[in-house]
Write a protein that holds these residues in place. Structure first.
Motif, PDB file in Angstrom:
ATOM      1  N   ILE A   1       0.905  -1.123   0.116  1.00 33.66           N
ATOM      2  CA  ILE A   1      -0.052   0.107  -0.004  1.00 33.66           C
ATOM      3  C   ILE A   1       0.678   1.298   0.138  1.00 33.66           C
ATOM      4  CG2 ILE A   1      -0.364   0.166   2.695  1.00 33.66           C
ATOM      5  CD1 ILE A   1      -3.190   0.931   2.229  1.00 33.66           C
ATOM      6  N   THR A   2       0.342   2.295  -0.553  1.00 33.55           N
ATOM      7  CA  THR A   2       1.437   3.295  -0.871  1.00 33.55           C
ATOM      8  C   THR A   2       0.739   4.366  -0.202  1.00 33.55           C
ATOM      9  OG1 THR A   2      -0.150   4.470  -2.601  1.00 33.55           O
ATOM     10  CG2 THR A   2       1.710   3.188  -3.384  1.00 33.55           C
ATOM     11  N   LYS A   3       1.440   5.360   0.218  1.00 36.11           N
ATOM     12  CA  LYS A   3       1.090   6.577   1.094  1.00 36.11           C
ATOM     13  C   LYS A   3      -0.248   7.235   0.634  1.00 36.11           C
ATOM     14  CE  LYS A   3       3.991   9.548   3.807  1.00 36.11           C
ATOM     15  NZ  LYS A   3       5.103  10.567   3.873  1.00 36.11           N
ATOM     16  N   GLU A   4      -0.405   7.305  -0.511  1.00 33.37           N
ATOM     17  CA  GLU A   4      -1.596   7.954  -1.107  1.00 33.37           C
ATOM     18  C   GLU A   4      -2.920   7.071  -1.025  1.00 33.37           C
ATOM     19  OE1 GLU A   4      -3.941  10.606  -2.347  1.00 33.37           O
ATOM     20  OE2 GLU A   4      -1.702  11.149  -2.026  1.00 33.37           O
ATOM     21  N   ASP A   5      -2.553   5.502  -1.273  1.00 33.67           N
ATOM     22  CA  ASP A   5      -3.504   4.628  -0.866  1.00 33.67           C
ATOM     23  C   ASP A   5      -3.962   4.656   0.462  1.00 33.67           C
ATOM     24  OD1 ASP A   5      -3.365   3.812  -3.575  1.00 33.67           O
ATOM     25  OD2 ASP A   5      -2.140   2.189  -3.044  1.00 33.67           O
ATOM     26  N   PHE A   6      -3.053   4.702   1.388  1.00 35.04           N
ATOM     27  CA  PHE A   6      -3.581   4.969   2.783  1.00 35.04           C
ATOM     28  C   PHE A   6      -4.278   6.200   3.035  1.00 35.04           C
ATOM     29  CE2 PHE A   6      -2.281   5.587   7.339  1.00 35.04           C
ATOM     30  CZ  PHE A   6      -2.828   4.421   7.910  1.00 35.04           C
ATOM     31  N   ARG A   7      -3.958   7.248   2.398  1.00 32.14           N
ATOM     32  CA  ARG A   7      -4.784   8.390   2.813  1.00 32.14           C
ATOM     33  C   ARG A   7      -6.057   8.333   2.473  1.00 32.14           C
ATOM     34  NH1 ARG A   7       0.244  12.133   1.241  1.00 32.14           N
ATOM     35  NH2 ARG A   7       1.178  12.678   3.225  1.00 32.14           N
ATOM     36  N   GLU A   8      -6.106   7.925   1.084  1.00 31.22           N
ATOM     37  CA  GLU A   8      -7.806   7.460   0.717  1.00 31.22           C
ATOM     38  C   GLU A   8      -8.476   6.468   1.261  1.00 31.22           C
ATOM     39  OE1 GLU A   8     -10.463   8.218  -2.067  1.00 31.22           O
ATOM     40  OE2 GLU A   8      -8.643   9.114  -2.091  1.00 31.22           O
ATOM     41  N   LEU A   9      -7.794   5.509   1.748  1.00 33.03           N
ATOM     42  CA  LEU A   9      -8.402   4.709   2.646  1.00 33.03           C
ATOM     43  C   LEU A   9      -9.122   5.359   3.824  1.00 33.03           C
ATOM     44  CD1 LEU A   9      -9.297   1.815   3.309  1.00 33.03           C
ATOM     45  CD2 LEU A   9      -7.045   1.587   4.476  1.00 33.03           C
ATOM     46  N   LEU A  10      -8.175   6.133   4.447  1.00 33.67           N
ATOM     47  CA  LEU A  10      -8.505   7.106   5.642  1.00 33.67           C
ATOM     48  C   LEU A  10      -9.755   7.886   5.329  1.00 33.67           C
ATOM     49  CD1 LEU A  10      -5.242   7.412   7.624  1.00 33.67           C
ATOM     50  CD2 LEU A  10      -7.090   5.918   8.298  1.00 33.67           C
ATOM     51  N   LYS A  11      -9.563   8.366   4.402  1.00 41.18           N
ATOM     52  CA  LYS A  11     -10.487   9.349   3.897  1.00 41.18           C
ATOM     53  C   LYS A  11     -11.809   8.575   3.606  1.00 41.18           C
ATOM     54  CE  LYS A  11     -11.499  12.871   0.565  1.00 41.18           C
ATOM     55  NZ  LYS A  11     -10.666  13.418  -0.837  1.00 41.18           N
ATOM     56  N   GLU A  12     -12.022   7.595   3.114  1.00 41.32           N
ATOM     57  CA  GLU A  12     -13.194   6.580   2.870  1.00 41.32           C
ATOM     58  C   GLU A  12     -13.603   6.181   4.108  1.00 41.32           C
ATOM     59  OE1 GLU A  12     -12.356   3.590   0.077  1.00 41.32           O
ATOM     60  OE2 GLU A  12     -11.712   4.867  -1.465  1.00 41.32           O
ATOM     61  N   MET A  13     -12.674   5.882   5.070  1.00 36.54           N
ATOM     62  CA  MET A  13     -13.152   5.616   6.403  1.00 36.54           C
ATOM     63  C   MET A  13     -13.818   6.855   7.180  1.00 36.54           C
ATOM     64  SD  MET A  13     -10.558   2.677   7.104  1.00 36.54           S
ATOM     65  CE  MET A  13     -11.127   1.951   8.696  1.00 36.54           C
ATOM     66  N   ASP A  14     -13.776   8.011   6.774  1.00 32.71           N
ATOM     67  CA  ASP A  14     -14.277   9.178   7.199  1.00 32.71           C
ATOM     68  C   ASP A  14     -13.194   9.622   8.708  1.00 32.71           C
ATOM     69  OD1 ASP A  14     -15.853  11.361   6.691  1.00 32.71           O
ATOM     70  OD2 ASP A  14     -17.383  10.506   7.869  1.00 32.71           O
ATOM     71  N   PHE A  15     -11.993   9.360   8.663  1.00 41.93           N
ATOM     72  CA  PHE A  15     -11.149   9.649   9.377  1.00 41.93           C
ATOM     73  C   PHE A  15     -10.659  11.009   9.388  1.00 41.93           C
ATOM     74  CE2 PHE A  15     -10.543   4.917  10.325  1.00 41.93           C
ATOM     75  CZ  PHE A  15     -10.395   5.000  11.584  1.00 41.93           C
ATOM     76  N   ALA A  16     -10.516  11.531  10.392  1.00 45.20           N
ATOM     77  CA  ALA A  16      -9.931  13.075  10.496  1.00 45.20           C
ATOM     78  C   ALA A  16      -8.374  13.224  10.090  1.00 45.20           C
ATOM     79  CB  ALA A  16     -10.174  13.781  11.989  1.00 45.20           C
ATOM     80  N   SER A  17      -8.299  14.282   9.278  1.00 44.47           N
ATOM     81  CA  SER A  17      -6.763  14.321   9.082  1.00 44.47           C
ATOM     82  C   SER A  17      -6.265  15.470   9.526  1.00 44.47           C
ATOM     83  CB  SER A  17      -6.603  14.772   7.420  1.00 44.47           C
ATOM     84  OG  SER A  17      -7.097  16.168   7.612  1.00 44.47           O
ATOM     85  N   LYS A  18      -4.922  15.363  10.002  1.00 49.15           N
ATOM     86  CA  LYS A  18      -4.108  16.401  10.752  1.00 49.15           C
ATOM     87  C   LYS A  18      -4.614  17.789  10.369  1.00 49.15           C
ATOM     88  CE  LYS A  18       0.639  18.023  11.681  1.00 49.15           C
ATOM     89  NZ  LYS A  18       0.087  19.230  12.216  1.00 49.15           N
ATOM     90  N   GLU A  19      -4.750  18.154   8.994  1.00 49.24           N
ATOM     91  CA  GLU A  19      -5.551  19.543   8.792  1.00 49.24           C
ATOM     92  C   GLU A  19      -6.742  19.592   9.442  1.00 49.24           C
ATOM     93  OE1 GLU A  19      -4.366  17.305   6.297  1.00 49.24           O
ATOM     94  OE2 GLU A  19      -2.494  18.156   6.060  1.00 49.24           O
ATOM     95  N   ASP A  20      -7.777  18.603   9.464  1.00 47.86           N
ATOM     96  CA  ASP A  20      -8.931  18.772  10.158  1.00 47.86           C
ATOM     97  C   ASP A  20      -8.769  19.151  11.705  1.00 47.86           C
ATOM     98  OD1 ASP A  20     -10.411  18.126   7.749  1.00 47.86           O
ATOM     99  OD2 ASP A  20     -10.357  15.983   8.318  1.00 47.86           O
ATOM    100  N   PHE A  21      -7.672  18.359  12.346  1.00 49.04           N
ATOM    101  CA  PHE A  21      -7.420  18.674  13.775  1.00 49.04           C
ATOM    102  C   PHE A  21      -6.763  19.851  13.802  1.00 49.04           C
ATOM    103  CE2 PHE A  21      -7.499  14.027  14.307  1.00 49.04           C
ATOM    104  CZ  PHE A  21      -8.342  13.929  15.329  1.00 49.04           C
ATOM    105  N   ASP A  22      -5.897  20.593  12.883  1.00 51.91           N
ATOM    106  CA  ASP A  22      -5.472  21.585  12.978  1.00 51.91           C
ATOM    107  C   ASP A  22      -6.337  22.937  12.828  1.00 51.91           C
ATOM    108  OD1 ASP A  22      -3.085  20.671  13.428  1.00 51.91           O
ATOM    109  OD2 ASP A  22      -2.311  20.868  11.494  1.00 51.91           O
ATOM    110  N   SER A  23      -7.513  22.777  11.936  1.00 51.51           N
ATOM    111  CA  SER A  23      -8.365  23.522  11.615  1.00 51.51           C
ATOM    112  C   SER A  23      -9.379  23.594  12.899  1.00 51.51           C
ATOM    113  CB  SER A  23      -9.241  23.153  10.445  1.00 51.51           C
ATOM    114  OG  SER A  23     -10.549  24.013  10.287  1.00 51.51           O
ATOM    115  N   LEU A  24      -9.600  22.529  13.595  1.00 49.26           N
ATOM    116  CA  LEU A  24     -10.606  22.562  14.824  1.00 49.26           C
ATOM    117  C   LEU A  24      -9.946  23.089  16.036  1.00 49.26           C
ATOM    118  CD1 LEU A  24     -12.234  19.088  14.731  1.00 49.26           C
ATOM    119  CD2 LEU A  24     -13.323  21.180  14.514  1.00 49.26           C
TER     120      LEU A  24
END
Length: 104
Positions: A64-87
């Protein structure tokens, strides 16, 4: 988080290995009970090996690539670092407003 995903991956690999072992044992038992011939048992065992080898060398088992992993987390609706920073920024802004109003 990475540890949990690693554990899930290892569990999948473990269950596949366990399933393969159980299938081989089942074939051996069938040969011993006379339900299939020794030659049929060998053929089934070889078929299992070929199937496992095909599945493990299949395109779907590529690393699995880093991009695949990011996409998987996005599909699973996990918050990203940017989401946490924004909050966190919004929370800090609200705290400042509350503190400012309390000071007045």
């Amino acid at each position: 988080m990475l540890n949990e995903l690693k554990n899930v991956f290892l569990a999948g690999v473990g269950s596949a290995a366990y399933t393969y072992e159980k299938a081989i044992k089942l074939v051996d038992e069938m040969v011993q009970k006379g339900k299939i011939t020794v030659d049929e048992g060998k053929e089934l065992s070889e078929e299992l090996k070929r199937t496992v080898k095909t599945k493990t060398s299949d395109e779907s088992s590529k690393p699995i690539t880093k991009e695949d992993f990011r996409e998987l987390l996005k599909e699973m609706d996990f918050a990203s670092k940017e989401d946490f920073d924004s909050l966190n920024n919004r929370l800090n802004s609200l705290e400042e407003k509350i503190n400012k109003n309390d000071a007045e």
